[in-house]
Design an enzyme around this catalytic site. Structure first.
Site, mmCIF file in Angstrom:
data_model
loop_
_atom_site.group_PDB
_atom_site.id
_atom_site.type_symbol
_atom_site.label_atom_id
_atom_site.label_comp_id
_atom_site.label_asym_id
_atom_site.label_seq_id
_atom_site.Cartn_x
_atom_site.Cartn_y
_atom_site.Cartn_z
ATOM 1 N N GLU A 80 0.774 -1.132 -0.032
ATOM 2 C CA GLU A 80 -0.034 -0.097 0.109
ATOM 3 C C GLU A 80 0.929 1.347 -0.180
ATOM 4 O O GLU A 80 1.948 1.351 0.642
ATOM 5 C CB GLU A 80 -0.860 0.012 1.231
ATOM 6 C CG GLU A 80 -1.350 1.339 1.659
ATOM 7 C CD GLU A 80 -2.729 1.753 0.647
ATOM 8 O OE1 GLU A 80 -3.528 2.381 0.952
ATOM 9 O OE2 GLU A 80 -2.524 1.258 -0.672
ATOM 10 N N ASP A 108 -2.587 -5.246 0.503
ATOM 11 C CA ASP A 108 -1.925 -4.000 1.273
ATOM 12 C C ASP A 108 -0.473 -4.464 1.769
ATOM 13 O O ASP A 108 0.538 -3.546 1.730
ATOM 14 C CB ASP A 108 -2.865 -3.410 2.107
ATOM 15 C CG ASP A 108 -4.229 -2.911 1.603
ATOM 16 O OD1 ASP A 108 -3.830 -2.089 0.794
ATOM 17 O OD2 ASP A 108 -5.206 -3.454 2.101
#
Length: 252
Positions: A80, A108
């Protein structure tokens, strides 16, 4: 809301969120609720990985102060916050190295201890509803899902919460603080309700007025994990190392 975001979050997180929105043709000055949501999601993702390492025996440990020993490896790979091209490069590298299946959507984080990708969710709604939406979209047993709410609730795949209770409590406290600070400034209702947010967006587009000024005093909390990953987020023209701090919202 825009002023609140710039005061409440670390400047590097704000910059990364702006770049992410502009990559999709979105304007953080107009879609301020989405701007706040992206910053919140980034901070939770970074806090999730922060201070967690793997020692030479393959055990997960927490190091909260000073520079970690050279023998320690970061437990989580942060995906992320990177531009899409770099993010997929990291994902492909992990898949080639570990043999895990390639996810259909960008996750992420990657957990080197459990050998799995992690999808972080932050919701203003009920956690189980958002969890089901995430699971239905991802449709992959190899990606672990962990959802947090602004009310302190959480939900994770097979009730496996990955982190220790204290680390998760730190994230929940941060989210609760953000909610309280938004509420104290009259921003929470529009942030939490899509209908109210749409109404507020139309109002903002008409007025283009600035929000009330916020205090500028903030407190910094250094993140050792992100120091070493800084160059991955920098433009080629920038050589400074990323040093992200997790900021508490300024007190009134």
């Amino acid at each position: 809301m825009e002023d609140f975001v710039r005061q409440c979050f670390n400047p590097m997180i704000v910059e990364l969120a702006e770049k992410a929105m502009k990559e999709y043709g979105e304007d953080p000055r107009i879609e301020t609720n989405k701007f706040a949501a992206i910053c919140t999601h980034m901070e939770v993702s970074f806090m999730y990985s922060d201070f967690h390492f793997i020692n030479e025996r393959g055990e997960s440990i927490i190091v909260e102060s000073g520079d970690p020993n050279a023998l320690l490896k970061h437990r989580f790979e942060i995906i992320e916050g990177r531009d899409r091209a770099m993010a997929w490069t990291v994902v492909n590298s992990i898949c080639n190295t570990t043999g895990v299946g390639k996810p259909k959507f960008l996750p992420d984080l990657y957990d080197y201890k459990e050998d799995r990708f992690i999808e972080i969710g932050v919701t203003r709604r009920e956690v189980h509803i958002y969890y089901l939406e995430k699971a239905n979209k991802i449709k992959s047993e190899e990606t672990h899902i962990h959802i947090f709410s602004f009310t302190g609730e959480e939900m994770a795949t097979k009730a496996d919460y990955t982190l220790d209770e204290e680390s998760r409590a730190r994230i929940k406290t941060r989210l609760f603080t953000i909610r309280q600070e938004m509420a104290s400034r009259g921003l929470w209702d529009s942030f939490a309700s899509p209908r109210e947010a749409k109404r507020q967006l139309k109002k903002d587009l008409k007025s283009q007025g600035q929000c009330a000024g916020l205090p500028t005093k903030v407190s910094h909390r250094i993140s050792p994990v992100l120091k070493t990953l800084g160059h991955m987020w920098m433009d080629s023209s920038r050589t400074a190392t990323l040093r992200a701090s997790f900021l508490k919202c300024p007190k009134k």
